[in-house]
Write an enzyme that holds these catalytic residues in place. Structure first.
Site, PDB file in Angstrom:
ATOM      1  N   GLY A   1       0.792  -1.213   0.000  1.00 41.05           N
ATOM      2  CA  GLY A   1       0.000   0.000   0.000  1.00 41.05           C
ATOM      3  C   GLY A   1       0.826   1.265   0.000  1.00 41.05           C
ATOM      4  CB  THR A   2       3.904   2.295   1.814  1.00 44.70           C
ATOM      5  OG1 THR A   2       3.337   2.201   3.130  1.00 44.70           O
ATOM      6  CG2 THR A   2       4.870   3.473   1.779  1.00 44.70           C
TER       7      THR A   2
ATOM      8  CG  ASN B   1      -5.607   3.421   9.445  1.00 44.85           C
ATOM      9  OD1 ASN B   1      -6.039   4.509   9.066  1.00 44.85           O
ATOM     10  ND2 ASN B   1      -4.512   3.319  10.174  1.00 44.85           N
TER      11      ASN B   1
ATOM     12  CD  GLN C   1      -7.235  -1.058   7.110  1.00 43.69           C
ATOM     13  OE1 GLN C   1      -7.904  -2.078   7.287  1.00 43.69           O
ATOM     14  NE2 GLN C   1      -5.990  -0.949   7.544  1.00 43.69           N
TER      15      GLN C   1
ATOM     16  CG  HIS D   1      -0.419  -6.923   4.931  1.00 42.77           C
ATOM     17  ND1 HIS D   1      -0.514  -6.631   6.259  1.00 42.77           N
ATOM     18  CD2 HIS D   1      -0.089  -5.774   4.318  1.00 42.77           C
ATOM     19  CE1 HIS D   1      -0.236  -5.350   6.462  1.00 42.77           C
ATOM     20  NE2 HIS D   1       0.013  -4.806   5.295  1.00 42.77           N
TER      21      HIS D   1
ATOM     22  CB  THR E   1      12.351  -9.434 -11.619  1.00 48.05           C
ATOM     23  OG1 THR E   1      13.413  -9.160 -12.530  1.00 48.05           O
ATOM     24  CG2 THR E   1      11.846 -10.853 -11.825  1.00 48.05           C
TER      25      THR E   1
ATOM     26  CB  CYS F   1       4.760   5.392  15.956  1.00 48.45           C
ATOM     27  SG  CYS F   1       5.689   4.786  17.374  1.00 48.45           S
TER      28      CYS F   1
END
Length: 389
Positions: free
Chosen positions: A74-75, A154, A182, A204, A241, A328
């Protein structure tokens, strides 16, 4: 190391357990050889696996198959989308500013490839919903903007009014990015209905492998400039790849998540029973976003005088895994910027606990939580028990 049978996992918004089907497919693919860019039979087999997964992810979000780009999570998907430099109908298109919600994930709050001077924050109301009146003024107050809003928060599970936001952005001539990390498997994803130009997914969160995700665009004629350069993989939108095993796992998980997104009632019943039980012991509990549309799987609440950090330790000792309102990168509890943006007092925000359910959550999990919850209250702040709201 496998979890003990009496372990209860209630932290799906942080990361859902890997689905057995996804694990099996990944193990199978790990026995393969061949680079998906090779033209021989081994390469073609790898390519076929990737394209099958691409179709499965496209089905999850009602997108065109070629609109799916596989990334590391996601980041990276957010970082790729959050750029002033896009291609529109094959021509360079430059956005003057980024408008992002006040309760966004840190990967969006960091602004991606927009410098700080080009970023503006859209405030939210007490329920965590985007202030549409303010957004309208912001859109009218400058050049073309990229608006980035999460589909569902989230921490609180609050669902954004995406169709309304998308219509406003389109009318103003801007581009719209939705962080749907989410949302996958927990609500319907419809890029056309949202008028979203791009959405981000992370495997995930819906039972796929960690370190894998997707950036999905509504139209392959309107795409952000690549973040990863150096090769023609992923239709020239993400060099490197491909991780065929992880991508295959995403596909299996996406197919399962698409089916689950149609049936929210099971998780909603579990969440509602949990919240009723929490409130029965502590009537003064605050349930964040309670008056707004929420994901069926998420509950974020705070009981007066019960520190989240201490409560998490107490639950962990009883073999229950849940989360605080915010964590965090070091794993330590911090004051939630989400709850702060919603107007919560610091003392309340420091008591916020989040329970998030998922594909393998059961009634027995809720039973166990409600068995331990009174013990935690009595240990940490017995005065909170039965205190009037």
């Amino acid at each position: 190391m496998p979890q003990a049978k009496d372990h209860v996992y209630l932290d799906h918004n942080a990361g859902a357990p890997l689905r057995p089907g996804a694990r099996e497919r990944m193990v199978e693919v790990l026995s393969d050889v061949g680079n998906a860019s090779s033209v021989h039979a081994d390469g073609r087999r790898a390519r076929a696996r990737i394209e099958a997964a691409r179709e499965q992810v496209a089905g999850l979000c009602k997108a065109r198959t070629r609109a799916v780009t596989f990334v590391s999570g996601g980041t990276e998907a957010n970082m790729t989308a959050l750029t002033p430099n896009w291609q529109d109908q094959g021509a360079p298109y430059y956005l003057d500013r980024l408008l992002r919600g006040a309760t966004e994930h840190p990967s969006v709050a960091a602004g991606g490839r927009f410098p700080a001077s080009m970023q503006e924050v859209i405030p939210v109301d007490a329920n965590g919903l985007i202030r549409l009146d303010i957004l309208k003024d912001m859109l009218a107050g400058g050049g073309p903007a990229l608006v980035s809003v999460m589909a569902a928060n989230n921490e609180t599970g609050v669902i954004s009014p995406l169709a309304e936001i998308g219509a406003m952005v389109a009318e103003a001539g801007g581009f719209f990015h939705v962080d749907a990390v989410q949302a996958a498997g927990r609500m319907e994803i419809d890029m056309d209905a949202w008028q979203a130009d791009a959405i981000s997914l992370s495997a995930h969160k819906f039972g796929g492998p960690q370190g894998a995700g997707s950036l999905v665009v509504r139209s392959t004629a309107r795409v952000p400039a690549p973040l990863m350069l150096g090769g023609g993989q992923e239709n020239w939108r993400r060099a490197g790849t491909e991780n065929v095993a992880a991508i295959s796992g995403i596909g299996v998980a996406a197919e399962a998540a698409e089916k689950e997104a149609q049936d929210w009632a099971r998780l909603a019943a579990l969440r509602d029973r949990l919240e009723a039980g929490v409130r029965e012991i502590c009537p003064a509990v605050t349930i964040f976003g309670e008056e707004a549309p929420r994901l069926a799987n998420t509950s974020c609440f705070a009981a007066p005088g019960i520190s989240a950090e201490t409560a998490l330790i107490a639950f962990d000792l009883e073999r229950l895994s849940l989360s605080s309102g915010s964590a965090c990168s070091s794993g330590k509890v911090s004051v939630s910027h989400v709850l702060t943006a919603m107007g919560a007092e610091e003392a309340t925000a420091r008591c916020a606990l989040r329970v998030s359910l998922g594909w393998n959550s059961t009634d027995a999990d809720i039973d166990r939580f409600l068995e331990v919850w009174p013990q935690v209250v009595d240990r940490l702040n017995p005065e909170a028990r039965n205190r009037a709201a």
